[in-house]
Design a protein around this motif. Structure first.
Motif, PDB file in Angstrom:
ATOM      1  N   VAL A   1      33.679  20.933  35.579  1.00 17.98           N
ATOM      2  CA  VAL A   1      34.477  21.060  34.354  1.00 17.98           C
ATOM      3  C   VAL A   1      35.476  19.918  34.206  1.00 17.98           C
ATOM      4  O   VAL A   1      35.548  19.275  33.158  1.00 17.98           O
ATOM      5  CB  VAL A   1      35.198  22.427  34.314  1.00 17.98           C
ATOM      6  CG1 VAL A   1      36.118  22.520  33.113  1.00 17.98           C
ATOM      7  CG2 VAL A   1      34.185  23.563  34.293  1.00 17.98           C
ATOM      8  N   ASP A   2      36.249  19.620  35.242  1.00 20.83           N
ATOM      9  CA  ASP A   2      37.301  18.602  35.131  1.00 20.83           C
ATOM     10  C   ASP A   2      36.728  17.203  34.912  1.00 20.83           C
ATOM     11  O   ASP A   2      37.160  16.485  34.010  1.00 20.83           O
ATOM     12  CB  ASP A   2      38.202  18.620  36.365  1.00 20.83           C
ATOM     13  CG  ASP A   2      39.023  19.887  36.460  1.00 20.83           C
ATOM     14  OD1 ASP A   2      39.267  20.527  35.408  1.00 20.83           O
ATOM     15  OD2 ASP A   2      39.416  20.252  37.580  1.00 20.83           O
ATOM     16  N   ASP A   3      35.751  16.807  35.723  1.00 21.57           N
ATOM     17  CA  ASP A   3      35.165  15.481  35.542  1.00 21.57           C
ATOM     18  C   ASP A   3      34.356  15.412  34.257  1.00 21.57           C
ATOM     19  O   ASP A   3      34.296  14.364  33.618  1.00 21.57           O
ATOM     20  CB  ASP A   3      34.291  15.102  36.741  1.00 21.57           C
ATOM     21  CG  ASP A   3      35.120  14.708  37.951  1.00 21.57           C
ATOM     22  OD1 ASP A   3      36.311  14.361  37.780  1.00 21.57           O
ATOM     23  OD2 ASP A   3      34.584  14.744  39.074  1.00 21.57           O
ATOM     24  N   GLY A   4      33.733  16.519  33.865  1.00 27.09           N
ATOM     25  CA  GLY A   4      33.032  16.558  32.587  1.00 27.09           C
ATOM     26  C   GLY A   4      33.993  16.311  31.436  1.00 27.09           C
ATOM     27  O   GLY A   4      33.685  15.563  30.507  1.00 27.09           O
ATOM     28  N   LEU A   5      35.167  16.925  31.509  1.00 29.03           N
ATOM     29  CA  LEU A   5      36.189  16.713  30.478  1.00 29.03           C
ATOM     30  C   LEU A   5      36.605  15.248  30.431  1.00 29.03           C
ATOM     31  O   LEU A   5      36.727  14.668  29.356  1.00 29.03           O
ATOM     32  CB  LEU A   5      37.399  17.607  30.735  1.00 29.03           C
ATOM     33  CG  LEU A   5      38.571  17.441  29.777  1.00 29.03           C
ATOM     34  CD1 LEU A   5      38.151  17.814  28.354  1.00 29.03           C
ATOM     35  CD2 LEU A   5      39.735  18.293  30.226  1.00 29.03           C
ATOM     36  N   ARG A   6      36.788  14.643  31.593  1.00 31.90           N
ATOM     37  CA  ARG A   6      37.147  13.221  31.628  1.00 31.90           C
ATOM     38  C   ARG A   6      36.034  12.367  31.022  1.00 31.90           C
ATOM     39  O   ARG A   6      36.289  11.399  30.312  1.00 31.90           O
ATOM     40  CB  ARG A   6      37.423  12.774  33.064  1.00 31.90           C
ATOM     41  CG  ARG A   6      38.722  13.302  33.608  1.00 31.90           C
ATOM     42  CD  ARG A   6      38.993  12.707  34.994  1.00 31.90           C
ATOM     43  NE  ARG A   6      39.976  13.482  35.685  1.00 31.90           N
ATOM     44  CZ  ARG A   6      39.715  14.455  36.551  1.00 31.90           C
ATOM     45  NH1 ARG A   6      38.481  14.784  36.833  1.00 31.90           N
ATOM     46  NH2 ARG A   6      40.692  15.106  37.134  1.00 31.90           N
ATOM     47  N   TRP A   7      34.798  12.735  31.298  1.00 24.09           N
ATOM     48  CA  TRP A   7      33.653  11.998  30.774  1.00 24.09           C
ATOM     49  C   TRP A   7      33.612  12.100  29.253  1.00 24.09           C
ATOM     50  O   TRP A   7      33.401  11.105  28.569  1.00 24.09           O
ATOM     51  CB  TRP A   7      32.386  12.579  31.413  1.00 24.09           C
ATOM     52  CG  TRP A   7      31.159  11.758  31.264  1.00 24.09           C
ATOM     53  CD1 TRP A   7      30.764  10.721  32.055  1.00 24.09           C
ATOM     54  CD2 TRP A   7      30.145  11.924  30.272  1.00 24.09           C
ATOM     55  NE1 TRP A   7      29.560  10.242  31.610  1.00 24.09           N
ATOM     56  CE2 TRP A   7      29.158  10.961  30.514  1.00 24.09           C
ATOM     57  CE3 TRP A   7      29.974  12.799  29.201  1.00 24.09           C
ATOM     58  CZ2 TRP A   7      28.025  10.845  29.733  1.00 24.09           C
ATOM     59  CZ3 TRP A   7      28.850  12.686  28.422  1.00 24.09           C
ATOM     60  CH2 TRP A   7      27.890  11.709  28.696  1.00 24.09           C
ATOM     61  N   PHE A   8      33.833  13.305  28.730  1.00 24.15           N
ATOM     62  CA  PHE A   8      33.852  13.495  27.280  1.00 24.15           C
ATOM     63  C   PHE A   8      35.010  12.725  26.646  1.00 24.15           C
ATOM     64  O   PHE A   8      34.863  12.163  25.561  1.00 24.15           O
ATOM     65  CB  PHE A   8      33.959  14.977  26.905  1.00 24.15           C
ATOM     66  CG  PHE A   8      32.779  15.802  27.328  1.00 24.15           C
ATOM     67  CD1 PHE A   8      31.491  15.286  27.342  1.00 24.15           C
ATOM     68  CD2 PHE A   8      32.950  17.114  27.717  1.00 24.15           C
ATOM     69  CE1 PHE A   8      30.399  16.053  27.722  1.00 24.15           C
ATOM     70  CE2 PHE A   8      31.869  17.889  28.101  1.00 24.15           C
ATOM     71  CZ  PHE A   8      30.586  17.358  28.107  1.00 24.15           C
ATOM     72  N   GLU A   9      36.153  12.704  27.318  1.00 25.64           N
ATOM     73  CA  GLU A   9      37.301  11.961  26.797  1.00 25.64           C
ATOM     74  C   GLU A   9      37.000  10.469  26.769  1.00 25.64           C
ATOM     75  O   GLU A   9      37.356   9.767  25.818  1.00 25.64           O
ATOM     76  CB  GLU A   9      38.562  12.243  27.616  1.00 25.64           C
ATOM     77  CG  GLU A   9      39.783  11.470  27.191  1.00 25.64           C
ATOM     78  CD  GLU A   9      40.221  11.701  25.748  1.00 25.64           C
ATOM     79  OE1 GLU A   9      40.958  10.859  25.218  1.00 25.64           O
ATOM     80  OE2 GLU A   9      39.829  12.729  25.135  1.00 25.64           O
TER      81      GLU A   9
END
Length: 98
Positions: free
Chosen positions: A44-52
């Motif tokens: 979830v956290d790295d996915g959020l960074r990737w989307f950002e």
């Protein structure tokens, strides 16, 4: 941690575009599985960074396109791109919130 990104993303699409899928963006059906793969692979956290990072890249593309249009519309406008300030030491990680 147990999560179902695909379910939550689908619920969010419903919140934003309405309960009938006819009013959703045409790409929602193709993009949702891809986004779920990213979150499943990165968490979830790295996915959020990737989307950002993807959002910021899209914003830069839009800014560059607008600058190109503005430069071609006005012969007195400088053709140099304005310098961007980096907000994070790593381009795909947002700055920590301390």
């Amino acid at each position: 941690m147990t999560y179902d990104f695909r379910l939550h993303f689908t619920q969010e699409l419903g919140n934003r575009f309405g309960p009938t899928t006819d009013s959703w963006p045409a790409t929602a059906e193709r993009v949702t599985p891809f986004l779920a793969i990213v979150v499943d692979a990165l968490g979830v956290d790295d996915g959020l960074r990737w989307f950002e990072a993807a959002r910021q890249a899209r914003q830069r593309v839009l800014e560059d396109a607008l600058a190109t249009v503005a430069a071609s519309a006005s012969p007195t406008t400088s053709t140099q791109r304005p310098q961007r300030t980096r907000t994070s030491p790593c381009p795909w990680r947002p700055p920590s919130r301390r």
